[in-house]
Design a protein around this motif. Structure first.
Motif, mmCIF file in Angstrom:
data_model
loop_
_atom_site.group_PDB
_atom_site.id
_atom_site.type_symbol
_atom_site.label_atom_id
_atom_site.label_comp_id
_atom_site.label_asym_id
_atom_site.label_seq_id
_atom_site.Cartn_x
_atom_site.Cartn_y
_atom_site.Cartn_z
ATOM 1 N N GLY A 60 -1.897 7.347 -1.482
ATOM 2 C CA GLY A 60 -1.657 6.235 -0.565
ATOM 3 C C GLY A 60 -0.207 6.175 -0.108
ATOM 4 O O GLY A 60 0.139 5.444 0.828
ATOM 5 N N GLY B 117 2.673 2.176 1.677
ATOM 6 C CA GLY B 117 3.017 3.602 1.701
ATOM 7 C C GLY B 117 4.424 3.898 1.198
ATOM 8 O O GLY B 117 4.878 5.035 1.231
ATOM 9 N N ARG C 117 -5.011 1.923 1.667
ATOM 10 C CA ARG C 117 -5.640 0.596 1.549
ATOM 11 C C ARG C 117 -4.643 -0.477 2.007
ATOM 12 O O ARG C 117 -4.062 -0.340 3.063
ATOM 13 C CB ARG C 117 -6.147 0.364 0.110
ATOM 14 C CG ARG C 117 -7.333 1.269 -0.211
ATOM 15 C CD ARG C 117 -7.555 1.412 -1.689
ATOM 16 N NE ARG C 117 -6.461 2.151 -2.307
ATOM 17 C CZ ARG C 117 -6.108 2.065 -3.569
ATOM 18 N NH1 ARG C 117 -6.753 1.261 -4.374
ATOM 19 N NH2 ARG C 117 -5.115 2.789 -4.043
ATOM 20 N N GLY D 205 -6.797 8.094 -3.796
ATOM 21 C CA GLY D 205 -6.167 9.055 -2.875
ATOM 22 C C GLY D 205 -4.678 8.786 -2.766
ATOM 23 O O GLY D 205 -4.186 7.732 -3.186
HETATM 24 P P1 AMP Z 1 -0.526 4.538 -9.141
HETATM 25 O O1 AMP Z 1 -0.624 3.240 -9.844
HETATM 26 O O2 AMP Z 1 0.854 4.865 -8.636
HETATM 27 O O3 AMP Z 1 -1.156 5.657 -9.904
HETATM 28 O O4 AMP Z 1 -1.382 4.355 -7.793
HETATM 29 C C1 AMP Z 1 -2.730 3.972 -7.762
HETATM 30 C C2 AMP Z 1 -3.227 4.089 -6.355
HETATM 31 O O5 AMP Z 1 -2.561 3.146 -5.514
HETATM 32 C C3 AMP Z 1 -2.999 5.444 -5.696
HETATM 33 O O6 AMP Z 1 -4.069 5.688 -4.825
HETATM 34 C C4 AMP Z 1 -1.720 5.247 -4.937
HETATM 35 O O7 AMP Z 1 -1.563 6.144 -3.884
HETATM 36 C C5 AMP Z 1 -1.907 3.816 -4.438
HETATM 37 N N1 AMP Z 1 -0.618 3.135 -4.169
HETATM 38 C C6 AMP Z 1 0.280 2.696 -5.063
HETATM 39 N N2 AMP Z 1 1.316 2.100 -4.438
HETATM 40 C C7 AMP Z 1 1.074 2.164 -3.116
HETATM 41 C C8 AMP Z 1 1.765 1.734 -1.944
HETATM 42 N N3 AMP Z 1 2.927 1.094 -2.009
HETATM 43 N N4 AMP Z 1 1.192 1.992 -0.750
HETATM 44 C C9 AMP Z 1 0.015 2.626 -0.659
HETATM 45 N N5 AMP Z 1 -0.690 3.048 -1.706
HETATM 46 C C10 AMP Z 1 -0.176 2.825 -2.937
#
Ligand code: AMP
Ligand code: MG
Length: 480
Positions: free
Chosen positions: A90, A124, A120, A88
């Motif tokens: 995040g 954010g 998680r 989702g």
């Molecule tokens: P990504 O590697 O950017 O495709 O992210 C994989 C998952 O981790 C997705 O659900 C993102 O929204 C979540 N995510 C990545 N970085 C963060 C962060 N700093 N805070 C919250 N969620 C994150």
């Protein structure tokens, strides 16, 4: 007084069952500052009224909302390196959907805008550096004529954020036909009722592929059309030497656009095994493996829609398998067609396959630069490297010259398929380092040269050269 009507956002995603999203406001930031604003894209999106820094800073930091925005985070799941998990948005928040000058609908999303219920353990937020990296690479991909999400603005949040080191925080505003992923289907199938999932799939068809609405089996057709879009995308990645780096199912869009720029990079030396991502230890997402992973991901997509294909489970499996079985054939045909264009052949004959195969084998064994080899053939000038000075290559080149003598428009075809410039890894890193410190000259220069990447009319004395040894130690990281 500014009229908020100017935004004219729609929020059609809110018509879906509420398991598909969370309503959430961006978390305000203390001291936002514009780093980049893409005026050309803003015009295309009918956002010309954003003509002063205060407006731009307030809206694209998430500190002020367009009046007709109902911001949401989207739910999705996904297979990361083959393992299923709930994900989702995040740290991404969708402001709404906006029509461009051609009445095409785009999501406007802030990335790095604060926590959501899908965060998680994450904060954010995003680093300014990773958001600038997404800006320059996605805009370069657009200039390379590869389907992609685009970047409208980058804001420095004025906040410090903590990763392995202390960083400036950044928010990227990105634009995409939608952010619906293979992983959104996995979420719908695993976490929503079958009825809610079906209304989601109908929404996707309506939004992206309305032409299949009246088809006898629209769900099977959706699989077919998504497969074709993703094949076209991978072929385009191969054409320009792009490695996505983390083709998890949650990072593959249903619209066939490149999304979720993380540990992506471009190849310099041609080697299908090339991997830059620090976490891709087994080369799952290597340059030459990308079509196999797209096929793997489409199998996951197919699995989610089985209940809507036929009540008879065996028949449903057979029907989707028949579609998926076309993947290798379609991919191979489209890959060949693309490669033929790179060497100026529009009316291929059977033997041309060997011409391509032999060239790629030579490029790999002589460690030739992928972009420069094709650009030099197009420019019809010699580019001095161990490949071009080899006997093997000169034999190949004579055969090729003989072959294309009778082709019409060879050079025009090559010119529109072989970029002269790519955002080379060393240039991107250097531009980012300076931009973070307030010096945007290299960043601007890189984007300017990308805007000329297919312009063979200007004089090219030099092709881009990667410093010796740079790629060997170059590592990329997931967007942090
Ligand atoms: P990504 O590697 O950017 O495709 O992210 C994989 C998952 O981790 C997705 O659900 C993102 O929204 C979540 N995510 C990545 N970085 C963060 C962060 N700093 N805070 C919250 N969620 C994150
Ligand atoms: Mg992602």
């Amino acid at each position: 007084m500014e009229s908020n009507k100017k935004w004219n956002l729609k929020n059609t995603y809110l018509n879906l069952p509420d398991c598909f999203y969370q309503k959430i406001q961006p978390t305000p930031v203390p001291n936002p500052k514009i780093i980049y604003f893409n005026n050309i894209l803003a015009k295309k999106l009918n956002l010309e009224f954003l003509n002063n820094d205060t407006l731009i800073t307030n809206y694209f930091s998430g500190n002020k909302l367009p009046e007709d925005s109902i911001p949401i985070a989207q739910a999705y799941a996904g297979h990361q390196f083959g393992h299923f998990t709930m994900l989702g948005d995040g740290r991404a928040i969708l402001l709404g959907e906006k029509k461009d000058l051609n009445n095409k609908i785009y999501d406007i999303q802030l990335k790095g805008a604060g926590k959501t219920s899908y965060s998680r353990s994450g904060d954010g937020r995003a680093t300014l550096s990773s958001m600038l990296r997404e800006y320059i690479i996605s805009e370069s991909m657009h200039l390379l004529r590869v389907p992609t999400s685009r970047s409208l603005a980058v804001i420095d949040t004025g906040e410090k954020i903590y990763r392995e080191s202390v960083n400036n925080g950044g928010i990227l505003t990105r634009i995409a036909s939608s952010h619906i992923r293979v992983g959104t289907f996995e979420y719908g199938r695993h976490f929503c009722s079958i009825k809610d999932f079906q209304s989601f799939i109908n929404y996707v068809i309506n939004r992206h592929y309305p032409q299949i609405l009246n088809n006898k089996s629209p769900y099977l057709e959706l699989l077919k059309i998504t497969m074709e879009k993703q094949i076209d995308l991978i072929v385009d990645w191969i054409r320009v030497g792009f490695i996505h780096g983390v083709m998890n199912t949650d990072n593959m869009s249903i619209s066939g656009e490149t999304i979720d720029y993380g540990p992506c990079a471009f190849i310099n030396t041609y080697d299908p095994k090339t991997v830059f991502s620090s976490i891709d230890r087994h080369g799952r997402y290597a340059f030459g493996n990308q079509h196999k992973i797209a096929y793997w991901n489409l199998n996951i997509l197919a699995g989610t829609i089985l209940p809507f294909i036929s009540k008879d489970k065996d028949r449903a499996v057979q029907l989707v398998q028949d579609v998926l079985d076309q993947f290798p054939i379609i991919y191979s045909n489209k890959w060949c067609e693309m490669m033929y264009k790179k060497i100026g052949i529009t009316k291929p004959i059977e033997e041309d396959k060997f011409l391509i195969k032999n060239l790629l084998t030579l490029m790999e064994s002589y460690k030739a630069d992928y972009t420069n080899t094709f650009a030099a053939l197009t420019l019809d000038k010699s580019y001095i490297d161990s490949l071009s000075t080899s006997n093997d290559f000169n034999i190949w080149k004579k055969q090729w010259e003989k072959r294309i003598k009778n082709e019409k428009n060879s050079y025009q075809i090559m010119q529109s398929n072989n970029p002269i410039y790519i955002p080379r890894n060393h240039l991107v890193e250097s531009a980012l380092k300076n931009a973070i410190n307030g010096d945007k000259e290299e960043f601007d220069n890189l984007l300017n040269s990308m805007s000329q990447t297919y312009n063979y009319d200007i004089k090219h004395d030099e092709l881009q050269i990667t410093p010796e040894g740079f790629d060997e130690s170059y590592k990329t990281f997931c967007g942090t």
